[in-house]
Write an enzyme that holds these catalytic residues in place. Sequence first.
Site, PDB file in Angstrom:
ATOM      1  N   SER A  64     -41.219 -49.408  66.334  1.00 12.60           N
ATOM      2  CA  SER A  64     -41.805 -49.554  65.004  1.00 12.60           C
ATOM      3  C   SER A  64     -43.061 -48.706  64.943  1.00 12.60           C
ATOM      4  CB  SER A  64     -42.156 -51.013  64.698  1.00 12.60           C
ATOM      5  OG  SER A  64     -42.596 -51.146  63.355  1.00 12.60           O
ATOM      6  N   SER A  65     -43.314 -48.146  63.753  1.00 13.16           N
ATOM      7  CA  SER A  65     -44.482 -47.282  63.600  1.00 13.16           C
ATOM      8  C   SER A  65     -44.899 -47.229  62.140  1.00 13.16           C
ATOM      9  CB  SER A  65     -44.179 -45.869  64.101  1.00 13.16           C
ATOM     10  OG  SER A  65     -43.200 -45.255  63.273  1.00 13.16           O
ATOM     11  N   SER A  66     -46.100 -46.715  61.926  1.00 12.16           N
ATOM     12  CA  SER A  66     -46.581 -46.389  60.592  1.00 12.16           C
ATOM     13  C   SER A  66     -46.517 -44.875  60.458  1.00 12.16           C
ATOM     14  CB  SER A  66     -48.022 -46.881  60.394  1.00 12.16           C
ATOM     15  OG  SER A  66     -48.506 -46.509  59.116  1.00 12.16           O
TER      16      SER A  66
END
Length: 379
Positions: A97-99
């Site tokens: 998961s990342s921004s």
Amino acid sequence: MTDDPVSLRVSLAQRVAEKNVSFDSVWRRAVEGVAREGFLGDAVFRSDGIRWESVRRAEVGEDAWLRLVYSDETWVTRVDGVHAADVEGPVVGSPTSSSTLPSLVVRMLEVAGIRDGDRVLEIGTGTGYSTAILCHRLGDANVTSIEYDPGVARQAAENLRAAGYTPNLVVGDGLLGYRAGGEYDAVVATCSVRHIPVPWLWQVTDTGSITTTLGGWLPASGLVRLTLGDNDIASGRFLGDTVSYMLARPHERPPRPVFQRYAGTVRECRVDPDLIEGWTGAFVAQLAAPSAELMTASDGLILRDVATGSQAWTEANGAGRVVHQHGPLRLWDQVEDALIAWQGVGSPDQSAFGLTVAADLTQTVWIGGPEGPSWQLPV
């Protein structure tokens, strides 16, 4: 530059605008209006190329943290499902998961051609930052976002509520879309897929669009926008952007067994294997060998087919290269033929490529037009 968050958001929007000459003022206002620090928590991961190390807000200080938040960078928040705030010391693993960097978030939404009043289905909520950008532009009622990972989804929901946004959030397999939300004017995926999921085609309006990155196990990637046409055919062009996302969980490569080289047959290479290391060359190779993965060795490249165990590996032979092939598939033959076909039409970048999803659901990537060199996607 001041470290005031509002000023940093304005500065970020300016940098995004400088990267994208078509940057619409409505998206600019969204970047200026959404507080990104509310979507990163108190720690993110930074890679040294081998391991992931946690960067903590409390350790670097508030000013440095805000400068990190408002850099136009992708910040990984989870590795193998574990949040950056929950680890001690460096870790190894894969990002889950990342921004995404804000300029890419906005680029995807601009490519999708989203207009005021459109209803959008976002595949991959992640931290919720891109969802908030959509809500700022379209209003909460017009945004549905689906996230595969329940833990990521819970955190995104908290982030969005704290920021004052209440879109329709769904936990589930984004490859199935969300039929209960009705038809959408646009489907936008913040993950890569190996082929276009059929439910997405059923859930967009007759004039709707699907914007996603087509990825694989090589890994290579291409950004494409599809629209529905007559006779239930969807088609569109790839963009020239060098864009990649994490693969959707159901499309990820199966666990890799220990690799062993087998001599097999040996011949000289007709094209330079280094072509695969270029952005479009890798994409062409992946089209030709869609279930293969690429590994590198000190003396050449290794292709291994995940489905059959077939392999091809290259090595220097005097001034040239030779390839060893073993197994039921001749992987290098497939890749080499595709690279030669690409070179035969001038080695164009991905903006010359297109994708057609026919009424029988076969999915074909082509160069120049449907009559040009083409490859079917694994469905």
